[in-house]
Enzyme design. Structure first.
Site, PDB file in Angstrom:
ATOM      1  N   GLU A 215      46.504  -2.963  50.945  1.00  0.00           N
ATOM      2  CA  GLU A 215      47.418  -2.336  49.990  1.00  0.00           C
ATOM      3  C   GLU A 215      46.852  -2.376  48.578  1.00  0.00           C
ATOM      4  OE1 GLU A 215      51.566  -3.427  50.348  1.00  0.00           O
ATOM      5  OE2 GLU A 215      51.339  -3.946  52.476  1.00  0.00           O
ATOM      6  N   MET A 278      55.496   2.416  55.825  1.00  0.00           N
ATOM      7  CA  MET A 278      56.297   1.346  55.225  1.00  0.00           C
ATOM      8  C   MET A 278      57.462   1.946  54.437  1.00  0.00           C
ATOM      9  SD  MET A 278      53.483  -1.591  54.279  1.00  0.00           S
ATOM     10  CE  MET A 278      52.339  -0.555  53.341  1.00  0.00           C
ATOM     11  N   THR A 279      58.400   2.503  55.187  1.00  0.00           N
ATOM     12  CA  THR A 279      59.522   3.242  54.603  1.00  0.00           C
ATOM     13  C   THR A 279      60.661   2.294  54.231  1.00  0.00           C
ATOM     14  OG1 THR A 279      59.908   3.813  56.946  1.00  0.00           O
ATOM     15  CG2 THR A 279      59.170   5.579  55.486  1.00  0.00           C
TER      16      THR A 279
END
Length: 428
Positions: A215, A278-279
């Site tokens: 990330e 990654m909602t």
């Protein structure tokens, strides 16, 4: 499965009588506290039993599974209160199956830290196709940081889920570091060394797949990150092991921002077997009170994702948590605390709060005043909001879903998942 919203004066017994179900079963399936207290506006998932078995002397869970031709994992899913424990006793009532149409199959995955409570881990693993202990990060030299994962691996295998190794660019300070990922993305020798460490760890510990979560990547890291995943896939594919990657919730290819620029959906979708969206985290600790995963925003991500990645590779991210904010909100000052969905319900019950449901964002919320006189607002997930998200898995034809994470108890969530889908067993 039916979802009932609690009205004034209703009790577990009165609701159970209305649907002709057993009160204890209804309470257990929804994680209702022992005192049976409910909040007005609370959602309950109601499942009607089709077939049950009363345990006889000499019965074992294995013998019962053979008698009815159902798997042990199915028995655990239909009886959350077993907590993944095979011990049973004469006179105990076990649910063999629930009423309802045949449920479509779906892939599920989630994450757990090494310090997860043993009973919580065992109770939830039967609802997972795969599970990834969190996390093998990178040290300052770009090597794997160690992880105490043996207990999690043993329990994952015992309960029939596939253990996935989780690789991230997380530092010792729990920060996703683009500097750490750069060590392996721009240095072919270091990258080859890291891949060798990954494969050795997987073989030594019995991992059956890899989940990569880099990330905060920079725009310059987008292309080399995809190339890194392609290389990993080429090494894992001959072994029959899937490769998964987690990505930020983008709504366009060129979306600006540190979270988004290093994740290219088209090239990552080509490189991996599964892409976890990654909602969640629209509602977050430093932001204003709102739903963690508001449905309109989730739909925006899906609408873009299915144009860039085959649907059968996509997993919908689902939060297993909520937030509690002091109000009024002051930007840069106010911070929320995270809490479990169970804790949210307990707060509503203890404070006599009426739970509201926002139909637009498909999420429950309520306000209350704490013991210090501070007004607070809570947003969380319940049976209704989870049903709405799982409906998206069906509507968009996705491979399945991934939950962040297993660290908080949520019996009702697993009841809803079990009521809507048959969880796939790992095929690799």
């Amino acid at each position: 499965m039916i979802i009932h919203v609690v009205g004034p004066g209703e009790t577990i017994c009165s609701i159970a009588a209305q649907y002709q179900v057993e009160p204890g079963l209804l309470a257990a399936a929804n994680g209702v506290a022992g005192d049976g207290r409910l909040a007005v506006g609370q959602a309950l998932a109601v499942e009607k039993v089709r077939l049950f078995h009363v345990v006889l002397p000499g019965d074992t869970l294995w013998s019962i599974s053979r008698k009815y031709d159902v798997s042990l994992r199915t028995l655990y899913r239909n009886n959350y209160w077993l907590y993944g424990n095979p011990d049973i006793f004469p006179g105990q009532v076990l649910v063999i199956s629930y009423q309802g149409a045949d449920r479509p199959r779906t892939f599920t995955t989630s994450y757990a830290y090494p310090f997860i409570l043993a009973r919580l881990l065992s109770a939830t693993l039967p609802y997972m196709t795969a599970m990834a202990p969190f996390t093998y990060g990178l040290d300052k030299d770009g090597d794997l940081r160690p992880l105490d994962d043996q207990r999690l691996l043993a329990e994952t295998v015992r309960l029939g889920a596939a253990p996935l190794m989780h690789l991230s660019n997380l530092t010792e300070d729990d920060e996703f570091s683009p500097e750490r990922s750069a060590l392996v993305l721009f240095n072919s020798e270091k990258q080859a060394d890291l891949i060798a460490q990954i494969l050795s760890t997987m073989e030594r510990k019995g991992y059956r797949g890899l989940d990569v979560d880099f990330e905060n990547l920079t725009a310059e890291q987008r292309v080399p990150y995809a190339a890194f995943l392609r290389t990993l896939h080429s090494r894992l594919q001959p072994m029959g092991y899937p490769l998964m990657a987690a990505v930020a919730p983008k709504i366009s290819d060129d979306q600006p921002g540190l979270l988004y620029e290093g994740h290219g959906y088209p090239e990552l979708g080509e490189a991996v077997d599964y892409l976890l969206l990654m909602t969640y985290e629209w509602g977050y600790a430093a932001g204003p009170p709102m739903a963690v995963a508001p449905l309109p925003q989730v739909r925006q991500v899906l609408d873009y994702a299915v144009t860039a990645v085959p649907r059968e590779k996509l997993l919908l991210g689902i939060p297993n948590y909520g937030y509690n904010w002091p109000i009024p909100y002051r930007q840069g000052v106010t911070r929320a605390v995270s809490l479990s969905n169970q804790e949210a319900i307990s707060l509503a019950v203890e404070n006599g709060a009426v739970i509201q449901y926002d139909e637009k964002v498909q999420s429950p919320w309520f306000q209350y005043t704490d013991r210090d006189g501070q007004r607070r607002e809570v947003w969380f997930e319940d049976a209704r909001s989870l049903e709405a998200k799982l409906d998206l898995v069906k509507e968009y034809g996705l491979a399945g879903c991934g939950f962040w994470n297993l660290m908080r108890p949520w019996p009702q969530g697993w009841t809803v998942l079990n009521g809507m889908f048959t969880v796939e067993d790992p095929s690799w």
